[in-house]
Design an enzyme around this catalytic site. Structure first.
Site, mmCIF file in Angstrom:
data_model
loop_
_atom_site.group_PDB
_atom_site.id
_atom_site.type_symbol
_atom_site.label_atom_id
_atom_site.label_comp_id
_atom_site.label_asym_id
_atom_site.label_seq_id
_atom_site.Cartn_x
_atom_site.Cartn_y
_atom_site.Cartn_z
ATOM 1 N N ASP A 278 0.698 -1.111 0.008
ATOM 2 C CA ASP A 278 -0.078 -0.012 -0.002
ATOM 3 C C ASP A 278 0.862 1.312 0.023
ATOM 4 O OD1 ASP A 278 0.822 -0.675 2.558
ATOM 5 O OD2 ASP A 278 -0.666 1.062 3.607
ATOM 6 N N GLU B 147 -0.212 -0.942 5.778
ATOM 7 C CA GLU B 147 0.816 -0.682 6.701
ATOM 8 C C GLU B 147 1.071 0.868 6.796
ATOM 9 O OE1 GLU B 147 5.045 0.506 7.858
ATOM 10 O OE2 GLU B 147 3.620 1.409 5.915
#
Length: 355
Positions: free
Chosen positions: A69, A124
Site C-alpha cells: 500500500d 501498513e
C-alpha cells in the site's frame, strides 16, 4: 496466452504503476500473485488482502514481509535515465518486489534448504497494519526480513515507537474582553506541556529522544460554544513504552478541561546486529562491492508490529532513500534496485545452504 516472463525491473515498474492507497490494494495484489504464480511460487491473496507467495520446502522458514500500500498523492509513473518515478517506488513496493525477484531467482539447492514466504502486506501506511497483524498469526518464522528502504548497503535494526494523542477542548463562548481562557488557549497550554514533557526526557541522538510534533490543529465556534482540537504525534525511544507515555501525559493534562484520546500505540524495537541473518546480508553486500551500514529509524514500520510475536533475527532491508518516503519526488534508482536483488539472492542462498 500465458504472461511472458518479466524481468525484475518490469516487475517493480508495473507494480508501481498500479495505484494502491491503503485499503485499495486488491488490483496490485492480484498482479503480484499472478506474477509469482508464473514464476514458481505457490501464490494466493490471503484473508487480509495480502499478496502471498511461497517457494521452497526446507526446514528453515524465512518470512519476507513488505507492504504494497502507499500514502495518497499521484506521481506520474515513468522511467527516466534509469530512475523509476512513482508513488510506492521507494516506500515500499520497491522493497517487496526486490524480495519477490530474489526468491524467484534462487537456485534449486536453496529451495531444498528453506521455505521462503513473501508477504506483500496491506494497510501498513494506515493505523490498522491489517496485513502484518494477519500474517503474524499465520507463520512462525526462523528469520524475518522487513521490506523498507534502507539503501542497498544498509541494514535497519530498529524503529522508534509511536503514540498519537488527540486533544479536544470545548467551552461556552464568551467575549474576548472578559476574564478566563478560550478553548484555543487551553489547547495551546496542553501542547506546551506535552512539548515540555518530551524535552524533559533527555538523551542524546534522535533515536533516544522523545520527539513531539503537532499533526493537526483547528478551532471553531457557533456563537454559543468554542471547540479547539489538535493531534499530537510522539515518536518514542525503546526506554519509553507507549503506555508509560500515555500515563505521563494524562497526569500532566489532568487539570485542563480537555478530552484526551490516545491511539497508535507502537512499541519501539531494536534487534541485535550480529546474528546469522545480518552476517549473510553483510557478506552479500561486500560481494557486491558495498560496505554494510547499520541503521536505526525514527519512524515506525511493520517491524514494530510483529516483533513481539516473532522474536527471531530480523532486519529491514530494501533499495531506495527513505528521505523520499511520502514526498512528491519519490523515485528509485533501478541500478540500486538490481543490486538489492543480487544481495538478497546471495544472502538467502547462503542462509538456505547453511554456509
Amino acid at each position: 496466452m500465458a504472461e511472458p516472463v518479466l524481468t525484475a525491473r518490469e516487475l517493480v515498474t508495473r507494480a508501481v504503476a498500479i495505484p494502491s492507497v491503503s485499503g485499495e490494494e486488491a488490483e496490485v495484489a492480484a498482479y503480484l500473485t499472478a506474477w509469482m504464480s508464473a514464476h514458481g511460487f505457490r501464490a494466493h491473496v490471503d484473508g487480509a488482502g495480502n499478496a502471498v507467495g511461497e517457494r521452497g520446502h526446507g526446514a528453515l522458514t524465512v518470512v519476507l514481509l513488505g507492504h504494497i500500500d502507499t500514502v495518497p498523492g499521484e506521481i506520474p509513473v515513468r522511467v527516466e535515465g534509469g530512475v523509476l518515478y512513482g508513488r510506492g517506488s521507494v516506500d515500499a513496493k520497491g522493497s517487496f518486489c526486490a524480495f519477490v525477484a530474489a526468491v524467484a531467482a534462487l537456485p534449486e539447492a536453496a529451495l531444498k534448504g528453506a521455505r521462503f514466504v513473501c508477504v506483500g502486506a496491506t494497510e501498513e501506511e494506515a493505523p490498522s497494519s491489517r496485513g502484518a497483524r494477519y500474517a503474524m498469526q499465520q507463520y512462525r518464522p526462523d528469520l524475518v526480513l522487513i521490506g523498507e528502504p534502507s539503501g542497498w548497503a544498509g541494514l535497519t535494526l530498529g524503529y522508534k515507537g509511536r503514540l498519537v494523542a488527540k486533544v479536544q477542548v470545548e467551552k461556552d463562548n464568551f467575549h474576548t474582553a472578559g476574564e478566563g481562557t478560550s478553548a484555543a488557549d487551553d489547547l495551546a497550554e496542553a501542547w506546551f506541556r506535552v512539548r515540555a514533557w518530551a524535552a524533559a526526557q533527555g538523551a542524546n541522538g534522535a533515536f533516544e529522544t522523545v520527539q513531539a510534533t503537532i499533526q493537526s490543529l483547528s478551532g471553531r465556534t457557533d456563537g454559543l460554544s468554542q471547540v479547539a482540537e489538535a493531534t499530537f504525534g510522539l515518536r518514542l525511544p525503546p526506554r519509553v513504552p507507549p503506555a508509560a507515555a500515555e500515563a505521563a501525559l494524562r497526569e500532566r493534562l489532568r487539570d485542563l478541561p480537555a478530552r484526551l484520546t490516545f491511539t497508535g500505540h507502537e512499541t519501539a524495537v531494536r534487534h541485535p546486529k550480529d546474528n546469522v541473518l545480518t552476517r549473510a546480508l553483510r557478506v552479500a553486500i561486500r560481494e557486491q562491492g558495498g560496505t554494510p551500514v547499520f541503521k536505526v529509524k525514527t519512524g515506525t514500520s511493520d517491524m514494530n508490529v510483529v516483533a513481539e510475536r516473532w522474536p527471531v533475527p530480523t532486519v529491514a532491508y530494501g533499495p531506495g532513500d527513505s528521505a523520499l518516503d511520502h514526498t512528491p519526488d519519490e523515485h528509485l534508482d533501478l541500478a540500486e534496485y538490481d543490486r538489492a536483488v543480487a544481495v538478497l539472492t546471495a544472502a538467502l542462498t547462503r542462509l538456505a545452504l547453511g554456509s
